[in-house]
Motif scaffolding. Structure first.
Motif, short mmCIF file in Angstrom:
data_model
loop_
_atom_site.label_atom_id
_atom_site.label_comp_id
_atom_site.label_asym_id
_atom_site.label_seq_id
_atom_site.Cartn_x
_atom_site.Cartn_y
_atom_site.Cartn_z
N ASN B 38 0.84 -1.21 0.00
CA ASN B 38 0.00 0.00 0.00
C ASN B 38 0.87 1.25 0.00
N GLY B 39 0.48 2.19 -0.84
CA GLY B 39 1.23 3.44 -0.89
C GLY B 39 2.51 3.35 -1.70
N ALA B 40 2.72 2.23 -2.41
CA ALA B 40 3.95 2.06 -3.18
C ALA B 40 3.98 2.98 -4.40
N GLY B 41 2.82 3.46 -4.83
CA GLY B 41 2.80 4.36 -5.97
C GLY B 41 2.17 3.76 -7.22
N LYS B 42 1.47 2.64 -7.07
CA LYS B 42 0.90 1.96 -8.23
C LYS B 42 -0.18 2.81 -8.91
N THR B 43 -1.11 3.30 -8.09
CA THR B 43 -2.18 4.12 -8.66
C THR B 43 -1.61 5.40 -9.25
N THR B 44 -0.59 5.94 -8.59
CA THR B 44 0.03 7.15 -9.12
C THR B 44 0.62 6.89 -10.51
N VAL B 45 1.24 5.72 -10.70
CA VAL B 45 1.77 5.38 -12.02
C VAL B 45 0.63 5.39 -13.06
N PHE B 84 -10.83 2.27 -12.16
CA PHE B 84 -10.34 2.98 -10.99
C PHE B 84 -10.43 2.11 -9.74
N GLN B 85 -9.47 2.34 -8.86
CA GLN B 85 -9.46 1.62 -7.59
C GLN B 85 -10.67 2.02 -6.75
N ASN B 86 -10.89 3.34 -6.65
CA ASN B 86 -12.11 3.83 -6.02
C ASN B 86 -13.08 4.08 -7.16
#
Ligand SMILES: Nc1ncnc2c1ncn2[C@@H]1O[C@H](COP(=O)(O)OP(=O)(O)OP(=O)(O)O)[C@@H](O)[C@H]1O
Ligand SMILES: [Mg+2]
Lengths: 291, 257, 308
Positions: B38-45, B84-86
């Motif tokens: 969690n928070g690794a930056g996957k969604t940001t990528v 989307f994740q959310n």
């Protein structure tokens, strides 16, 4: 030339103090609830109207002021309890309509009680102008500017030093987190309406001797307060004060040097221009919305 | 030639380095997974690739052209689609209409034609509605074809997003945690669905925490940790990588605590 | 043909209503309802469907009204040409301001549109050489091909027809790729973007369209009343228009018509009370929005669906 500019500065600061108070009211409520309270101007109107009615009924001025502010604070509380709270988390447009409904309602009440005419409150300390470098300044203007300054200091102390003030800031920052650490966010919401109403009432009382008062004075000063709050960045206390002062000064200078007919348009032109370049006002945070 | 090239991409928020100096390539027609705590930056990528965030530095090249900093709708035009994740569902529309939104670029967007409801436009729209319904059946939410989006359960909405993304007929499909919140049966169905999509020739980029799912279907896997590339390779290579084990054991230990 | 049922019903109401209208006063109210309804049907595309607020739409009504007043009465333009010119000019103005303004969100957008409306109002008040200032100016009657629209009855039918046309156009848009794009902007702006929708472009389009609707009605009002004053573009009028959208029901075209009907009639009913009128009006506003947050028509429709 210099004296004229100074004259404009005086009048700009005087009005700016009122706009700043109005803007602070907007920001306080916005922070606590996300609501833009279009009835903010009516608090100012009610403050002035109540003080005039009380003094003309023979109540001494200091007591009249105190009573007027208390009464309007109660109105603020009622507004929150009976109009904002029941709406739950309605969307932006609905909340705007509710507060506008409240604003029309309060104007109606004021018209019934006060009539349609304009009346002035007696100046607190006479009306012999003080002349400074060729520019004249009414003692009441000093009252307005001074009151504004004192209130800003009191609020700064309240939010910076007291538990309650910090709780209110925390709520503004993150309502859920605030609730989790045990802050009663409903009380915070109610309190923000009470404080905003009181701020409005004070502004209304101190300005009533100069600007006169009637049931419909609240609209413009309210809207300009909204402009000032937006100019500074919604929710920013510093922004509200700076925004209010800038607005007052710009308006006075524009009225003096450009066109007095368009004086009232200046704030609105200014805000549109600023928002073009800074979509969240002068002090609004630049955020990347989380997806 | 790679379909997607990410070159030295970085993005930070205030002091947080969400993605740091990240480079990787994705070959066309493959299923490529990105994993990490969690928070690794996957969604940001994903957000950087699809143009929702602007990178602080680095480049994104899609299908041979530089798309760094391009608006999301530009990327959609070039064939990038995502979920989307959310959930990002339009609850003010019916389920089918949500899917039809995905087909937007293939439809007549003229204002005048829409106002007058020209026959050609109406016909295209009817065909599109049929195709959208077909896609809903394909992803397994056929029974909601007549429903409003806000009457659908969570699991079905996750698939509805996939159907919407497919409606664009993308070259590359990015799925952000499609199995999150689903029960094992549903997860298994998503697994099959992703394979079907892969077989149809669409390049799939998958972010997912369900390791069984990821290990089973991925051609290649990228492991992120604190915004940096920790490892990259086939499922086997990644699974045997000691650094990955360390990072994940850390997570598991934390989760267990 | 489900899509024409509502329209047919409304057409029937418009056709039969005159049987129940005893005199010109009632015709006048009906015409005002119709005209407001046209504006609100357009505004609802912006607010209800695309989810973008405008607190300055009366400004566009005012621009249309004055374009017709000034061009037809001072320059002798044919009224239809003046009206079309007004619509085109408002379209251009709305287009120019829309791009920067519609980048703003929520209350910032509310602020900017409010400001725009007030600026237009002040221009109309202050440029009195053209506009007659606060006193307003008179406007000659609408005439086309030698025919003059003079009686209330004639205006009633024209307004009714334009309203039906406006609703048809609006409903067509809602149920088209453009309409879905607009609703997607409201439902989830990011989802819309990644689906390839240039969301700013669509916001601009619907803003311009709703402004042009408003301008057209402004022109009609000017000719119908034979008089314009800056009050048509006042902040209060803008608020009234938004209120009609919200009370009738956001994202419901017929709701918008209902909202226009109620909020146009209400002040007429209250007309004798002054302060009490404001109290009642304010209360009704608050209560409707608090207790029927989705608006009248959608709430009624939901009740009926549950009952039936
Ligand atoms: N818009 C934003 N503003 C501020 N910080 C952000 C934003 N988006 C992401 N971050 C931060 O960047 C880091 C990476 O977040 P990201 O959502 O990409 O993680 P993730 O790998 O998708 O995690 P998860 O598995 O929980 O979904 C986090 O520290 C997060 O708080
Ligand atoms: Mg994520």
């Amino acid at each position: 030339m210099l004296s004229q500019t100074l004259q404009y500065l005086f009048s700009g600061l005087t009005n700016g103090a009122i706009y700043a108070l109005s803007a602070l009211g907007f920001s306080l409520i916005y922070n606590a609830s996300g609501v833009i309270n279009f009835a903010q101007g009516e608090f100012i109107m009610l403050g002035g109207v109540a003080a005039v009615l009380l003094t003309s009924a023979g109540v001494p001025l200091p007591l009249a002021i105190l009573l007027a502010v208390l009464m309007v604070a109660v109105v603020g509380l009622l507004l929150e309890k009976f109009a904002i709270e029941p709406a739950g988390d309605a969307d932006v447009v609905s909340l705007i309509i509710i507060t506008i409904g409240a604003s029309i309602f309060l104007q109606g009440v004021a018209q019934v009680v006060f009539g349609k005419g304009q009346r002035a409150l007696a100046p607190f300390t006479g009306d012999a102008p003080i002349v400074i470098a060729g520019a004249s300044l009414l003692p009441q203007s000093l009252w307005m500017i001074g009151t504004g300054a004192v209130i800003v200091l009191v609020l700064a102390w309240f939010f910076g030093r007291t538990r309650l003030g910090k709780a209110m800031l925390a709520t503004a920052h993150n309502r859920l987190a605030a609730r989790l650490v045990g802050i009663n966010t409903r009380h915070v919401l109610a309190l923000s309406f009470v404080i905003s109403a009181a701020l409005g009432a004070i502004a209304g009382v101190v300005s009533a001797p100069i600007t006169l008062t009637s049931y419909d004075v609240g609209i413009m000063v309210g809207l300009k307060g909204f402009v000032a709050a937006t100019l500074g960045g919604l929710g920013s206390g510093v922004g509200a004060v700076v925004g209010g002062l800038i607005l007052g000064l710009m308006e006075a200078l524009a009225a003096g040097y450009i066109s007095s007919a368009y004086k009232d348009a200046v704030p609105f032109a200014l805000i549109i221009l600023i928002l073009f370049f800074m979509p969240r006002g002068l002090f609004g945070a630049r955020v990347t919305e989380r997806v | 030639m790679a379909l997607l090239e990410v070159q030295a991409l970085s993005r930070s928020f205030g002091g947080v380095h969400a993605v740091q100096d990240l480079s990787f390539e994705i070959e066309p027609g493959k299923i490529y997974s990105i994993i990490g705590p969690n928070g690794a930056g996957k969604t940001t990528v994903f957000n950087l690739i699809t143009g929702l965030y602007r990178p602080s530095s680095g480049r994104v090249v899609f299908d041979g052209s530089n798309v760094t900093g391009k608006a999301p709708h530009e990327l959609a035009r070039r064939g990038v689609s995502r979920t989307f994740q959310n959930l990002q569902i339009c609850f003010n529309m019916s389920a089918v209409e949500n899917v039809m939104v995905g087909a937007h670029l293939r439809l007549d967007q003229g204002m005048l034609g829409s106002m007058l409801r020209l026959p050609a436009l109406a016909r295209r729209d009817a065909v599109c509605r049929e195709e959208a319904a077909e896609l809903m059946r394909f992803v397994g939410v056929g029974k909601y074809i007549g429903a409003l989006a806000d009457a659908m359960p969570y699991g079905a909405l996750k698939r509805l997003e996939i159907a919407r993304a497919l409606a664009a007929r993308p070259k590359m499909l990015l799925l952000d945690e499609p199995a999150a919140g689903l029960n094992p049966t549903e997860t298994h169905e998503i697994d099959e669905l992703i394979q079907k999509i892969g077989v149809s020739g669409v390049t799939v980029v998958l972010v997912e925490h369900d390791m069984k799912l990821v290990m089973g279907i991925s051609d290649r896997i990228l492991v992120l940790d604190y915004g940096r590339k920790l490892a990259e390779g086939t499922a086997r290579e990644v699974r045997d990588n000691p650094e990955v084990i360390a990072a994940y054991l850390g997570v598991v230990a934390k989760a267990a605590a | 043909m489900g899509r024409f049922r509502g329209l047919a019903a409304l057409a029937l109401i418009i056709a039969l209503l005159p049987l129940a209208l005893p005199n010109n006063y009632y015709y006048d109210v009906a015409i005002r309802i119709g005209m407001n309804a046209i504006i609100v049907v357009g505004l609802n595309l912006l607010i209800g469907y695309a989810g973008q607020i405008s607190l300055g739409h009366a400004g566009f009504v005012g621009l249309g009204a004055y374009a017709s007043a000034v061009l037809s009465s001072r320059f002798g333009w044919p009224p239809l040409a003046a009206m079309l010119f007004g619509m085109a000019a408002v379209g251009v103005i709305a287009f120019v301001v829309a791009r920067p303004i519609l980048r703003l969100r929520g209350h910032y957008l509310a602020m900017a549109t409010l400001g725009l409306g007030i600026i237009i109002y002040m221009v109309l008040v202050n440029e009195s050489a053209w506009t007659g200032g606060n006193d307003g100016m008179s406007v000659r009657p609408f005439s086309l091909l030698g025919l003059t629209l003079a009686s209330e009855r004639a205006w009633y039918w024209v307004t009714g027809a334009v309203l039906l046309g406006a609703i048809l156009l609006a409903n067509n848009i809602v149920d088209s790729p453009v309409g879905r794009a607009l609703r997607a902007v409201h439902g989830s702006e990011v989802a819309a973007q990644v689906a390839g929708i240039d969301t700013t472009r669509y916001k601009v389009r619907v803003f311009v369209l709703s402004a042009v609707f408003a301008s057209a009605v402004g022109s009609m009002m000017a000719h119908y009343l034979g008089f314009v004053s800056p009050q048509v573009s006042s902040f209060f009028h803008s608020i009234e228009l938004v209120t009609m959208v919200v009370v009738g029901g956001m994202a419901s075209t017929y709701g918008a018509v209902l909202g226009a009907a109620i909020l146009t009639t209400l002040p007429q009913l209250l007309a004798t009370f002054e302060g009490y009128e404001m109290i009642t009006f304010g209360l009704i506003l608050m209560l409707t929005v608090i207790f029927l947050p989705r608006g009248l028509l959608p709430t009624i429709a939901a009740r009926l669906r549950k009952a039936g």
